[in-house]
Design an enzyme around this catalytic site. Structure first.
Site, PDB file in Angstrom:
ATOM      1  N   ARG A 153     -10.411 -47.939 -26.372  1.00 26.98           N
ATOM      2  CA  ARG A 153     -11.705 -47.266 -26.234  1.00 26.98           C
ATOM      3  C   ARG A 153     -12.541 -47.507 -27.482  1.00 26.98           C
ATOM      4  O   ARG A 153     -12.035 -47.431 -28.589  1.00 26.98           O
ATOM      5  CB  ARG A 153     -11.497 -45.764 -26.039  1.00 26.98           C
ATOM      6  CG  ARG A 153     -11.411 -45.366 -24.593  1.00 26.98           C
ATOM      7  CD  ARG A 153     -10.943 -43.947 -24.426  1.00 26.98           C
ATOM      8  NE  ARG A 153     -11.761 -42.970 -25.135  1.00 26.98           N
ATOM      9  CZ  ARG A 153     -11.603 -41.654 -25.027  1.00 26.98           C
ATOM     10  NH1 ARG A 153     -10.667 -41.172 -24.226  1.00 26.98           N
ATOM     11  NH2 ARG A 153     -12.362 -40.825 -25.709  1.00 26.98           N
ATOM     12  N   ARG A 195      -4.036 -45.611 -29.242  1.00 28.29           N
ATOM     13  CA  ARG A 195      -4.163 -45.445 -27.788  1.00 28.29           C
ATOM     14  C   ARG A 195      -4.695 -46.709 -27.133  1.00 28.29           C
ATOM     15  O   ARG A 195      -5.608 -47.351 -27.643  1.00 28.29           O
ATOM     16  CB  ARG A 195      -5.095 -44.277 -27.488  1.00 28.29           C
ATOM     17  CG  ARG A 195      -5.437 -44.157 -26.015  1.00 28.29           C
ATOM     18  CD  ARG A 195      -5.931 -42.783 -25.646  1.00 28.29           C
ATOM     19  NE  ARG A 195      -7.180 -42.413 -26.273  1.00 28.29           N
ATOM     20  CZ  ARG A 195      -7.731 -41.203 -26.136  1.00 28.29           C
ATOM     21  NH1 ARG A 195      -7.131 -40.265 -25.423  1.00 28.29           N
ATOM     22  NH2 ARG A 195      -8.868 -40.934 -26.734  1.00 28.29           N
ATOM     23  N   ARG A 234     -15.307 -36.926 -33.961  1.00 31.08           N
ATOM     24  CA  ARG A 234     -14.866 -36.203 -32.759  1.00 31.08           C
ATOM     25  C   ARG A 234     -14.030 -34.992 -33.128  1.00 31.08           C
ATOM     26  O   ARG A 234     -14.139 -33.936 -32.501  1.00 31.08           O
ATOM     27  CB  ARG A 234     -14.096 -37.151 -31.841  1.00 31.08           C
ATOM     28  CG  ARG A 234     -15.036 -38.144 -31.163  1.00 31.08           C
ATOM     29  CD  ARG A 234     -14.317 -39.375 -30.660  1.00 31.08           C
ATOM     30  NE  ARG A 234     -13.316 -39.051 -29.670  1.00 31.08           N
ATOM     31  CZ  ARG A 234     -12.238 -39.806 -29.423  1.00 31.08           C
ATOM     32  NH1 ARG A 234     -12.028 -40.907 -30.131  1.00 31.08           N
ATOM     33  NH2 ARG A 234     -11.383 -39.470 -28.503  1.00 31.08           N
ATOM     34  N   ARG A 251     -16.400 -27.794 -23.101  1.00 25.80           N
ATOM     35  CA  ARG A 251     -16.246 -28.126 -24.509  1.00 25.80           C
ATOM     36  C   ARG A 251     -17.214 -27.338 -25.385  1.00 25.80           C
ATOM     37  O   ARG A 251     -17.203 -27.522 -26.597  1.00 25.80           O
ATOM     38  CB  ARG A 251     -16.534 -29.610 -24.710  1.00 25.80           C
ATOM     39  CG  ARG A 251     -15.285 -30.483 -24.769  1.00 25.80           C
ATOM     40  CD  ARG A 251     -15.764 -31.923 -24.734  1.00 25.80           C
ATOM     41  NE  ARG A 251     -14.959 -32.830 -25.484  1.00 25.80           N
ATOM     42  CZ  ARG A 251     -14.104 -33.704 -24.953  1.00 25.80           C
ATOM     43  NH1 ARG A 251     -13.884 -33.704 -23.662  1.00 25.80           N
ATOM     44  NH2 ARG A 251     -13.463 -34.566 -25.712  1.00 25.80           N
TER      45      ARG A 251
HETATM   46  P1  ADP Z   1     -10.580 -37.269 -25.575  1.00 25.66           P
HETATM   47  O1  ADP Z   1      -9.637 -37.685 -24.498  1.00 25.66           O
HETATM   48  O2  ADP Z   1     -10.414 -38.055 -26.803  1.00 25.66           O
HETATM   49  O3  ADP Z   1     -10.564 -35.788 -25.817  1.00 25.66           O
HETATM   50  P2  ADP Z   1     -12.714 -37.559 -23.638  1.00 25.66           P
HETATM   51  O4  ADP Z   1     -12.396 -38.746 -22.832  1.00 25.66           O
HETATM   52  O5  ADP Z   1     -12.435 -36.231 -23.059  1.00 25.66           O
HETATM   53  O6  ADP Z   1     -12.013 -37.683 -25.075  1.00 25.66           O
HETATM   54  O7  ADP Z   1     -14.241 -37.596 -24.078  1.00 25.66           O
HETATM   55  C1  ADP Z   1     -14.819 -38.752 -24.635  1.00 25.66           C
HETATM   56  C2  ADP Z   1     -16.283 -38.488 -24.928  1.00 25.66           C
HETATM   57  O8  ADP Z   1     -16.985 -38.146 -23.719  1.00 25.66           O
HETATM   58  C3  ADP Z   1     -16.557 -37.325 -25.875  1.00 25.66           C
HETATM   59  O9  ADP Z   1     -16.468 -37.715 -27.239  1.00 25.66           O
HETATM   60  C4  ADP Z   1     -17.998 -36.960 -25.471  1.00 25.66           C
HETATM   61  O10 ADP Z   1     -18.935 -37.883 -25.986  1.00 25.66           O
HETATM   62  C5  ADP Z   1     -17.963 -37.150 -23.956  1.00 25.66           C
HETATM   63  N1  ADP Z   1     -17.554 -35.914 -23.246  1.00 25.66           N
HETATM   64  C6  ADP Z   1     -16.438 -35.734 -22.493  1.00 25.66           C
HETATM   65  N2  ADP Z   1     -16.384 -34.490 -21.996  1.00 25.66           N
HETATM   66  C7  ADP Z   1     -17.505 -33.851 -22.428  1.00 25.66           C
HETATM   67  C8  ADP Z   1     -18.029 -32.532 -22.280  1.00 25.66           C
HETATM   68  N3  ADP Z   1     -17.379 -31.607 -21.558  1.00 25.66           N
HETATM   69  N4  ADP Z   1     -19.208 -32.255 -22.885  1.00 25.66           N
HETATM   70  C9  ADP Z   1     -19.879 -33.168 -23.600  1.00 25.66           C
HETATM   71  N5  ADP Z   1     -19.428 -34.418 -23.807  1.00 25.66           N
HETATM   72  C10 ADP Z   1     -18.247 -34.774 -23.235  1.00 25.66           C
HETATM   73  P1  ADP Z   2      -6.262 -36.833 -24.882  1.00 23.55           P
HETATM   74  O1  ADP Z   2      -6.575 -37.001 -23.413  1.00 23.55           O
HETATM   75  O2  ADP Z   2      -5.962 -35.397 -25.230  1.00 23.55           O
HETATM   76  O3  ADP Z   2      -7.304 -37.415 -25.776  1.00 23.55           O
HETATM   77  P2  ADP Z   2      -4.099 -38.784 -24.426  1.00 23.55           P
HETATM   78  O4  ADP Z   2      -3.296 -38.181 -23.330  1.00 23.55           O
HETATM   79  O5  ADP Z   2      -4.963 -39.914 -24.088  1.00 23.55           O
HETATM   80  O6  ADP Z   2      -4.928 -37.611 -25.197  1.00 23.55           O
HETATM   81  O7  ADP Z   2      -3.092 -39.172 -25.609  1.00 23.55           O
HETATM   82  C1  ADP Z   2      -3.571 -39.764 -26.815  1.00 23.55           C
HETATM   83  C2  ADP Z   2      -2.601 -40.866 -27.251  1.00 23.55           C
HETATM   84  O8  ADP Z   2      -1.363 -40.277 -27.681  1.00 23.55           O
HETATM   85  C3  ADP Z   2      -2.244 -41.840 -26.145  1.00 23.55           C
HETATM   86  O9  ADP Z   2      -2.062 -43.099 -26.750  1.00 23.55           O
HETATM   87  C4  ADP Z   2      -0.921 -41.305 -25.604  1.00 23.55           C
HETATM   88  O10 ADP Z   2      -0.099 -42.337 -25.073  1.00 23.55           O
HETATM   89  C5  ADP Z   2      -0.292 -40.698 -26.850  1.00 23.55           C
HETATM   90  N1  ADP Z   2       0.481 -39.473 -26.568  1.00 23.55           N
HETATM   91  C6  ADP Z   2       0.196 -38.501 -25.660  1.00 23.55           C
HETATM   92  N2  ADP Z   2       1.116 -37.511 -25.706  1.00 23.55           N
HETATM   93  C7  ADP Z   2       1.995 -37.848 -26.684  1.00 23.55           C
HETATM   94  C8  ADP Z   2       3.173 -37.235 -27.237  1.00 23.55           C
HETATM   95  N3  ADP Z   2       3.617 -36.041 -26.770  1.00 23.55           N
HETATM   96  N4  ADP Z   2       3.820 -37.885 -28.222  1.00 23.55           N
HETATM   97  C9  ADP Z   2       3.365 -39.073 -28.696  1.00 23.55           C
HETATM   98  N5  ADP Z   2       2.279 -39.709 -28.230  1.00 23.55           N
HETATM   99  C10 ADP Z   2       1.590 -39.110 -27.236  1.00 23.55           C
END
Ligand code: ADP
Ligand code: ADP
Ligand code: ZN
Length: 217
Positions: free
Chosen positions: A160, A127, A171, A88
């Site tokens: 979450r 979500r 974010r 990231r």
């Molecule tokens: P999302 O699915 O919304 O992209 P993640 O689950 O990947 O979120 O990440 C949630 C949180 O975990 C981030 O906002 C950050 O605080 C931390 N995090 C996850 N991956 C990383 C990374 N590669 N470097 C730093 N922080 C991270």
């Molecule tokens: P990320 O890991 O990138 O943060 P998620 O896979 O957790 O994203 O998806 C974020 C939210 O959007 C979840 O509630 C998921 O069910 C929904 N979502 C994911 N893909 C799609 C899509 N193609 N269209 C509509 N909703 C989606």
């Protein structure tokens, strides 16, 4: 298949990662999941990471890189892996480069899920996640059959603590400043492919599956 899955928070990385890793039979390594698991378990890592997740900030590179180093050395990653949410930052990408050299491994694909920022707030605030198996649902776009309950395992769904409108804004800013520049880093190496993340979950998956098939692995 050794791949990175990129895209802003809410792009659908976790949702598609589950399908990709099932299809390619590789482990799904999501740094965010590792941090949340550590926080839930009350471990030392969890204590160090919590304030960053709560604030929508990145966990410091040194901590994050160490975790990925350990994880990629595990034997289940030998045939391949999918990294979701890592790297990231530029220092993370550089550390990953060095680690892969040390392990004599090369990336096959960096897949970016592209999506307009306007859609992400609704995706993230709607979500819901299974407490037991981590499957991601959406109140509107991907609801469970029974409200609040995971279709797969019957686990309880929760929201979450960082999927609130306030933290989501932070974010998305962090993504734009620190993570989006990495796309150019991988594009220049010819590893980057992109998919439009705005159609429905199944439609996005069909496009990704076509890509994976054409990579023939
Ligand atoms: P999302 O699915 O919304 O992209 P993640 O689950 O990947 O979120 O990440 C949630 C949180 O975990 C981030 O906002 C950050 O605080 C931390 N995090 C996850 N991956 C990383 C990374 N590669 N470097 C730093 N922080 C991270
Ligand atoms: P990320 O890991 O990138 O943060 P998620 O896979 O957790 O994203 O998806 C974020 C939210 O959007 C979840 O509630 C998921 O069910 C929904 N979502 C994911 N893909 C799609 C899509 N193609 N269209 C509509 N909703 C989606
Ligand atoms: Zn479940």
């Amino acid at each position: 298949m050794r791949m990175l899955l990129m895209g802003p928070p809410g792009a659908g990385k976790g949702t598609q990662a589950e399908r990709i890793t099932g299809y390619c039979k590789i482990p799904h390594i999501a740094t965010g999941d590792i941090f949340r698991e550590a926080i839930r378990g009350g471990t030392e890592l969890g204590r160090r990471a919590k304030s960053y997740l709560d604030a929508g900030e990145l966990v410091p590179d040194a901590i994050t890189i160490e975790i990925v180093k350990e994880r990629l050395r595990e034997t289940d990653c030998m045939p391949g892996f999918l990294l979701d949410g890592f790297p990231r930052t530029v220092p993370q990408a550089e550390a990953l480069d060095q680690l892969l050299i040390d392990l004599a491994m090369r990336l096959d694909l960096v897949l970016n899920i592209k999506i307009a920022p306007a859609i992400l707030v609704e995706r993230l605030t709607g979500r819901r996640i299974c407490r037991q198996c981590g499957t991601s649902y959406h109140l509107v776009f991907n609801p469970p059959k029974q409200k609040g309950i995971c279709d797969r395992c019957g686990g309880e769904l929760y929201q979450r603590s960082d999927d609130t409108p306030e933290t989501v804004g932070d974010r998305l800013r962090v993504y734009a400043n620190k993570t989006a520049p990495l796309l150019e880093f991988y594009r220049q190496r010819g590893l980057l492919q992109e998919v439009d993340g705005e159609p429905g979950i199944d439609a996005v998956w069909e496009v990704i599956r076509g890509m994976l098939r054409s990579l023939d692995r």
